[in-house]
Design an enzyme around this catalytic site. Sequence first.
Site, PDB file in Angstrom:
ATOM      1  N   LYS A  47      30.335  58.868  38.176  1.00  0.00           N
ATOM      2  CA  LYS A  47      31.410  59.726  37.460  1.00  0.00           C
ATOM      3  C   LYS A  47      32.661  58.518  37.232  1.00  0.00           C
ATOM      4  O   LYS A  47      33.221  58.337  36.342  1.00  0.00           O
ATOM      5  CB  LYS A  47      32.372  60.974  38.127  1.00  0.00           C
ATOM      6  CG  LYS A  47      31.401  62.225  38.122  1.00  0.00           C
ATOM      7  CD  LYS A  47      32.330  63.302  38.833  1.00  0.00           C
ATOM      8  CE  LYS A  47      32.742  63.000  40.232  1.00  0.00           C
ATOM      9  NZ  LYS A  47      31.525  63.092  41.310  1.00  0.00           N
TER      10      LYS A  47
ATOM     11  N   ARG B 286      36.804  71.016  41.361  1.00  0.00           N
ATOM     12  CA  ARG B 286      35.328  71.049  42.030  1.00  0.00           C
ATOM     13  C   ARG B 286      35.227  72.333  42.518  1.00  0.00           C
ATOM     14  O   ARG B 286      34.146  72.448  43.226  1.00  0.00           O
ATOM     15  CB  ARG B 286      35.519  70.088  43.124  1.00  0.00           C
ATOM     16  CG  ARG B 286      35.179  68.773  43.160  1.00  0.00           C
ATOM     17  CD  ARG B 286      35.561  67.900  44.286  1.00  0.00           C
ATOM     18  NE  ARG B 286      34.575  66.910  44.726  1.00  0.00           N
ATOM     19  CZ  ARG B 286      34.668  65.631  44.319  1.00  0.00           C
ATOM     20  NH1 ARG B 286      35.748  65.179  43.565  1.00  0.00           N
ATOM     21  NH2 ARG B 286      33.866  64.767  45.005  1.00  0.00           N
TER      22      ARG B 286
ATOM     23  N   ARG C  87      26.027  52.039  47.937  1.00  0.00           N
ATOM     24  CA  ARG C  87      27.262  51.973  47.905  1.00  0.00           C
ATOM     25  C   ARG C  87      28.265  51.559  49.230  1.00  0.00           C
ATOM     26  O   ARG C  87      29.173  50.913  49.338  1.00  0.00           O
ATOM     27  CB  ARG C  87      28.034  53.090  47.177  1.00  0.00           C
ATOM     28  CG  ARG C  87      29.355  52.707  46.883  1.00  0.00           C
ATOM     29  CD  ARG C  87      29.913  53.775  45.806  1.00  0.00           C
ATOM     30  NE  ARG C  87      30.243  55.204  46.705  1.00  0.00           N
ATOM     31  CZ  ARG C  87      30.574  56.382  45.821  1.00  0.00           C
ATOM     32  NH1 ARG C  87      30.730  56.349  44.552  1.00  0.00           N
ATOM     33  NH2 ARG C  87      31.184  57.179  46.717  1.00  0.00           N
TER      34      ARG C  87
ATOM     35  N   ARG D  41      33.069  52.578  52.395  1.00  0.00           N
ATOM     36  CA  ARG D  41      33.894  53.581  52.460  1.00  0.00           C
ATOM     37  C   ARG D  41      33.433  54.709  53.452  1.00  0.00           C
ATOM     38  O   ARG D  41      32.240  54.723  53.839  1.00  0.00           O
ATOM     39  CB  ARG D  41      33.503  54.634  51.169  1.00  0.00           C
ATOM     40  CG  ARG D  41      34.833  54.593  50.257  1.00  0.00           C
ATOM     41  CD  ARG D  41      34.461  55.194  49.115  1.00  0.00           C
ATOM     42  NE  ARG D  41      34.045  56.574  49.174  1.00  0.00           N
ATOM     43  CZ  ARG D  41      33.878  57.643  48.053  1.00  0.00           C
ATOM     44  NH1 ARG D  41      34.010  57.131  46.866  1.00  0.00           N
ATOM     45  NH2 ARG D  41      33.665  58.691  48.154  1.00  0.00           N
TER      46      ARG D  41
ATOM     47  N   ARG E  20      28.507  66.336  51.300  1.00  0.00           N
ATOM     48  CA  ARG E  20      29.053  66.381  50.124  1.00  0.00           C
ATOM     49  C   ARG E  20      28.202  66.915  49.005  1.00  0.00           C
ATOM     50  O   ARG E  20      28.559  68.018  47.979  1.00  0.00           O
ATOM     51  CB  ARG E  20      29.665  64.926  49.636  1.00  0.00           C
ATOM     52  CG  ARG E  20      30.857  64.565  50.248  1.00  0.00           C
ATOM     53  CD  ARG E  20      30.991  63.124  50.535  1.00  0.00           C
ATOM     54  NE  ARG E  20      30.764  62.361  49.509  1.00  0.00           N
ATOM     55  CZ  ARG E  20      30.458  61.078  49.516  1.00  0.00           C
ATOM     56  NH1 ARG E  20      30.019  60.180  50.771  1.00  0.00           N
ATOM     57  NH2 ARG E  20      30.430  59.988  48.612  1.00  0.00           N
TER      58      ARG E  20
HETATM   59  P1  ADP Z   1      32.429  61.277  45.460  1.00  0.00           P
HETATM   60  O1  ADP Z   1      32.267  62.004  43.959  1.00  0.00           O
HETATM   61  O2  ADP Z   1      31.557  60.430  46.009  1.00  0.00           O
HETATM   62  O3  ADP Z   1      32.391  62.407  46.664  1.00  0.00           O
HETATM   63  P2  ADP Z   1      35.275  61.335  45.421  1.00  0.00           P
HETATM   64  O4  ADP Z   1      36.136  60.119  45.551  1.00  0.00           O
HETATM   65  O5  ADP Z   1      35.610  61.965  44.224  1.00  0.00           O
HETATM   66  O6  ADP Z   1      34.055  60.940  45.989  1.00  0.00           O
HETATM   67  O7  ADP Z   1      35.669  62.267  46.833  1.00  0.00           O
HETATM   68  C1  ADP Z   1      35.883  61.930  47.902  1.00  0.00           C
HETATM   69  C2  ADP Z   1      36.445  63.142  48.696  1.00  0.00           C
HETATM   70  O8  ADP Z   1      37.758  63.520  48.213  1.00  0.00           O
HETATM   71  C3  ADP Z   1      35.663  64.108  48.640  1.00  0.00           C
HETATM   72  O9  ADP Z   1      34.378  64.130  49.640  1.00  0.00           O
HETATM   73  C4  ADP Z   1      36.584  65.360  49.013  1.00  0.00           C
HETATM   74  O10 ADP Z   1      36.672  65.402  50.464  1.00  0.00           O
HETATM   75  C5  ADP Z   1      38.000  64.768  48.634  1.00  0.00           C
HETATM   76  N1  ADP Z   1      38.175  65.199  47.117  1.00  0.00           N
HETATM   77  C6  ADP Z   1      38.235  64.637  46.004  1.00  0.00           C
HETATM   78  N2  ADP Z   1      38.511  65.373  44.766  1.00  0.00           N
HETATM   79  C7  ADP Z   1      38.498  66.753  45.374  1.00  0.00           C
HETATM   80  C8  ADP Z   1      38.703  67.998  44.855  1.00  0.00           C
HETATM   81  N3  ADP Z   1      38.877  68.210  43.529  1.00  0.00           N
HETATM   82  N4  ADP Z   1      38.820  68.880  45.726  1.00  0.00           N
HETATM   83  C9  ADP Z   1      38.550  68.983  46.989  1.00  0.00           C
HETATM   84  N5  ADP Z   1      38.410  67.775  47.726  1.00  0.00           N
HETATM   85  C10 ADP Z   1      38.374  66.794  46.727  1.00  0.00           C
END
Ligand code: ADP
Length: 189
Positions: free
Chosen positions: A16, A91, A130, A136, A147
């Site tokens: 994404k 989400r 990654r 990370r 996740r």
């Molecule tokens: P990935 O898609 O690899 O999980 P992201 O960078 O999108 O990585 O998200 C990393 C973390 O940030 C998620 O595991 C969550 O803890 C938090 N997060 C990001 N966006 C949201 C969201 N819309 N709602 C809840 N938590 C979020």
Amino acid sequence: MTARRLLLLGPPGAGKGTQAQRITEELGIPQISTGDMLRAAVQAGSEVGREAKGFMDAGELVPDRVVIGVAKDRLGQPDAREGFILDGFPRTSAQAQALDEMLPELGFALERCVAIRVDEEELVGRLLKRAEIEGRSDDNEESIRTRMGEYKAKTAPLISYYEAKGILVEVDGKGNVDEVAARIAAGLE
Ligand code: ADP
């Protein structure tokens, strides 16, 4: 005309963020990544960051109230007026409903939801790779599994939510970055 108010949906590791960056460059619209904004908040040690850190490290979703506030502030900024690409928000169904309420207040409507599909074993492999490259703190195997579980339980149901609205575009996430980008571009026409 190419749609300019977009949402990207997909499991962790689906690409994404990479695809959102491409679209940003091609269409000149900002990428709105709640993950990036939350990581910046953690770095800055702000109140949002302090609330979010434990959930993020564990691979759990940050509470809706916190994330909705972050997204709303960002969507209200002037550079989002001519379009935006939401990456990682919404989400949960509560977040999708909050988005449905905030967009008309800001004077916009969502034009497309692009759902990227990739199978799970490939995703875990990509994320572990990654982890080696980027380091990370949430890219360890346990957090990755959490996740994925969060995605399946809370985020995947949003695909039918946007399908029912008639704005869903489904894209196969297999292949290299250019191949997936071409499929997305075709779906936005
Ligand atoms: P990935 O898609 O690899 O999980 P992201 O960078 O999108 O990585 O998200 C990393 C973390 O940030 C998620 O595991 C969550 O803890 C938090 N997060 C990001 N966006 C949201 C969201 N819309 N709602 C809840 N938590 C979020």
